[in-house]
Design an enzyme around this catalytic site. Structure first.
Site, PDB file in Angstrom:
ATOM      1  N   ASN A   1      63.322  -3.943 160.867  1.00 19.73           N
ATOM      2  CA  ASN A   1      62.445  -4.463 159.808  1.00 19.73           C
ATOM      3  C   ASN A   1      63.220  -5.455 158.961  1.00 19.73           C
ATOM      4  O   ASN A   1      64.073  -6.163 159.511  1.00 19.73           O
ATOM      5  CB  ASN A   1      61.732  -3.346 159.028  1.00 19.73           C
ATOM      6  CG  ASN A   1      62.596  -2.381 158.280  1.00 19.73           C
ATOM      7  OD1 ASN A   1      63.169  -1.481 158.876  1.00 19.73           O
ATOM      8  ND2 ASN A   1      62.714  -2.527 156.975  1.00 19.73           N
ATOM      9  N   ASP A   2      62.968  -5.540 157.698  1.00 16.79           N
ATOM     10  CA  ASP A   2      63.456  -6.601 156.803  1.00 16.79           C
ATOM     11  C   ASP A   2      64.670  -7.431 157.242  1.00 16.79           C
ATOM     12  O   ASP A   2      65.698  -6.880 157.629  1.00 16.79           O
ATOM     13  CB  ASP A   2      63.910  -5.998 155.474  1.00 16.79           C
ATOM     14  CG  ASP A   2      62.919  -5.077 154.843  1.00 16.79           C
ATOM     15  OD1 ASP A   2      61.857  -4.849 155.419  1.00 16.79           O
ATOM     16  OD2 ASP A   2      63.223  -4.576 153.753  1.00 16.79           O
TER      17      ASP A   2
ATOM     18  N   SER B   1      67.970  -2.619 152.437  1.00 18.32           N
ATOM     19  CA  SER B   1      68.069  -4.082 152.402  1.00 18.32           C
ATOM     20  C   SER B   1      68.972  -4.604 151.290  1.00 18.32           C
ATOM     21  O   SER B   1      69.241  -3.905 150.317  1.00 18.32           O
ATOM     22  CB  SER B   1      66.675  -4.679 152.261  1.00 18.32           C
ATOM     23  OG  SER B   1      65.946  -4.375 153.418  1.00 18.32           O
TER      24      SER B   1
HETATM   25  C1  FRU Z   1      60.830  -3.094 152.748  1.00 18.08           C
HETATM   26  C2  FRU Z   1      61.729  -1.890 152.587  1.00 18.08           C
HETATM   27  C3  FRU Z   1      62.806  -2.138 151.557  1.00 18.08           C
HETATM   28  C4  FRU Z   1      63.889  -1.182 151.968  1.00 18.08           C
HETATM   29  C5  FRU Z   1      63.786  -1.232 153.467  1.00 18.08           C
HETATM   30  C6  FRU Z   1      64.099   0.061 154.160  1.00 18.08           C
HETATM   31  O1  FRU Z   1      60.180  -3.155 153.969  1.00 18.08           O
HETATM   32  O2  FRU Z   1      60.957  -0.760 152.274  1.00 18.08           O
HETATM   33  O3  FRU Z   1      62.387  -1.987 150.229  1.00 18.08           O
HETATM   34  O4  FRU Z   1      65.142  -1.572 151.499  1.00 18.08           O
HETATM   35  O5  FRU Z   1      62.460  -1.617 153.773  1.00 18.08           O
HETATM   36  O6  FRU Z   1      64.136  -0.113 155.545  1.00 18.08           O
END
Ligand code: FRU
Length: 479
Positions: free
Chosen positions: A53-54, A110
């Site tokens: 993800n991110d 993140s």
């Molecule tokens: C956003 C999020 C962030 C966090 C991360 C965890 O998608 O929820 O706020 O740091 O993903 O994977």
């Protein structure tokens, strides 16, 4: 001072051992992914195996662009998050590097990066949880070669915010004058999304400055992944809010979305004054959380081409999630324009089609393609974009009467009014499981995952011919 911090490196044997085990696991599992390349993207960053993800810590260090990402190698849903790592010379061709951060007593959420005195410093959220609750603080990690990262021994460097709930994460750091600044996403104790600003002389001792923005209406309970920067002389606060309630218009149709607020900012007081209210950045189905980087006066952006509620059919093939192509940002009036990074043109093969596509005529593309379409805003335009067995997957329209661009993914409609600003042409990027549409010079963009399972077929379903050029695009990321 930061160099002094970097000297206090810690690289425990367990850490080295765990990183090695992760790499071994990835290498062992890769064949599953390679055996099922039907949805593997040709020019978008995706995880070698497992979950992504991110984007994080988009940076330029030792002659490479670096991008990190939330990574869980051991499953195709999120788990104990690591940081994956890719590098590039041109923001288009990417190479995977070894895992940058592994979770120990903390999950590595993140964050961002900054080069300080020759050291690449990562600042990320340490998410610690137990059966009942969790805790979020901000950690540092260092690298002197851009490959191996070590966590700082005196972590955390920021551990508390006033009037806050437990959600306190995603630090985005930058330098202005002699000081470092960081914005952190937060959920206040009264459940409002907000962004907190801190400053530091040395990256270690941080002083709280201000709450630079807060949801005072319907903008959600938590603002994730904030970013704050100057663009064409104005300040932009980019946020990924959760729980936005105003979903009645064409906007904000996804579970969560990315948007921005434009305003003025005073470093002396830490005051951000909103001039233009929150606007959504992208109109597609799969665009959540962003990272930007400024280099040589160009502001680049990469987003997670996904969302927490997406299906990710590629899970069956051992991986899930991807990043958007790199985009360049500019501000035009009160809107951010987001266009594809210039170097993406280097991926083009010879044109597959160049001319007038007559009604009902078809262009076939093998997994990838870029379409450049000259839109006549006094006529309707309808492209039917099909996949395997000629099944219709996307209908992309310009509706002359409403002036709307419509992206219809099997009945899930995303749309908005488009007033061409700088150009009336569109660029449509198709990859093995994605579509990105850029209208005009990025005045309106749609980013969505879509699964052709092989060839793409683009049919002109309009009444009139369409002026169009089509290219295939070469691979620029590892299979
Ligand atoms: C956003 C999020 C962030 C966090 C991360 C965890 O998608 O929820 O706020 O740091 O993903 O994977």
């Amino acid at each position: 001072i930061v160099t002094a911090l970097a000297c206090e490196l810690r690289e425990t044997n367990e850490e080295i051992q765990s990183k090695r085990l992760v790499e071994e696991y990835i290498n062992k599992t890769r064949p599953v992914v390679l055996d099922n390349p039907r949805f593997r993207l040709h020019y978008h960053i995706a995880p070698p195996v497992g979950w992504m993800n991110d984007p994080a810590a988009f940076s330029y260090y030792k002659e490479n662009y670096h991008l990190f990402y939330q990574y869980y190698p051991f499953n195709t849903t999120t788990g104990n998050t690591h940081w994956g790592h890719v590098i590039s010379k041109d923001l288009v061709t990417w190479t995977q590097l070894p895992i940058a951060l592994i979770p120990e007593e903390e999950l590595c959420f993140s964050g961002s990066a900054i080069e300080v005195e020759g050291t690449l410093v990562l600042m990320y959220t340490a998410h610690k949880k137990n059966e009942y609750s969790f805790n979020e603080t901000q950690y540092l990690a260092f690298s002197n070669d851009g490959v191996v990262f070590n966590k700082y021994v005196k972590n955390p460097v920021i551990s508390f915010a006033n009037n806050n709930s437990l959600d306190f994460r995603d630090p985005k750091v930058w330098k202005y004058g002699a000081l470092f600044y960081v914005v952190i996403g937060s959920r206040s104790s009264d459940d409002k999304g907000r962004v907190l600003l801190y400053k530091s002389k040395d990256m270690e001792y941080w002083e709280y400055i201000s709450e630079i923005a807060k949801n005072n209406g319907d903008l959600g309970f938590m603002w994730e992944c904030p970013d704050f920067f100057e663009l064409n002389g104005r300040f932009v606060l980019l946020i990924s809010p959760q729980g936005l309630t105003n979903k009645t218009t064409d906007r904000y149709q996804n579970q969560y979305q990315v948007g921005y607020i434009i305003g003025t900012f005073d470093y002396a007081t830490g005051d951000f004054k909103e001039e233009v209210a929150f606007q959504e950045l992208d109109y597609g189905h799969d665009f959540y959380t962003t990272q930007t980087l400024e280099r040589k006066s160009i502001r680049y952006l990469i987003a997670w081409m996904g969302s927490w509620d997406a299906m990710f059919p590629e899970r069956e093939d051992g991986w899930a999630g991807a990043m958007t192509i790199t985009r360049q940002l500019t501000l035009n009036g009160d809107r951010i324009l987001m266009k594809p990074v210039q170097a993406i043109e280097n991926l083009r093969g010879p044109p597959i089609f160049d001319g007038y596509l007559e009604p009902d005529n078809i262009i076939s593309l093998n997994q990838t393609g870029e379409l450049i379409i000259t839109v006549n805003v006094t006529e309707d335009l309808i492209l039917n974009i099909r996949g395997e067995n000629d099944i219709s997957l996307i209908i992309l329209k310009f509706d002359m009467a409403t002036k709307k661009v419509v992206l219809d993914r099997n009945g899930e409609i995303r749309q908005g009014e488009w007033k061409p600003i700088l150009s009336t042409s569109w660029r449509v990027f198709l990859d093995a499981s994605s579509i990105e549409v850029f209208c005009g010079e990025g005045e309106m963009t749609f980013t969505s995952r879509v699964y052709p399972n092989g060839m793409w077929r683009v049919v002109n379903s309009s009444v009139k011919g369409v002026n169009l050029t089509a290219y295939s695009l070469n691979r620029s990321v590892p299979l």
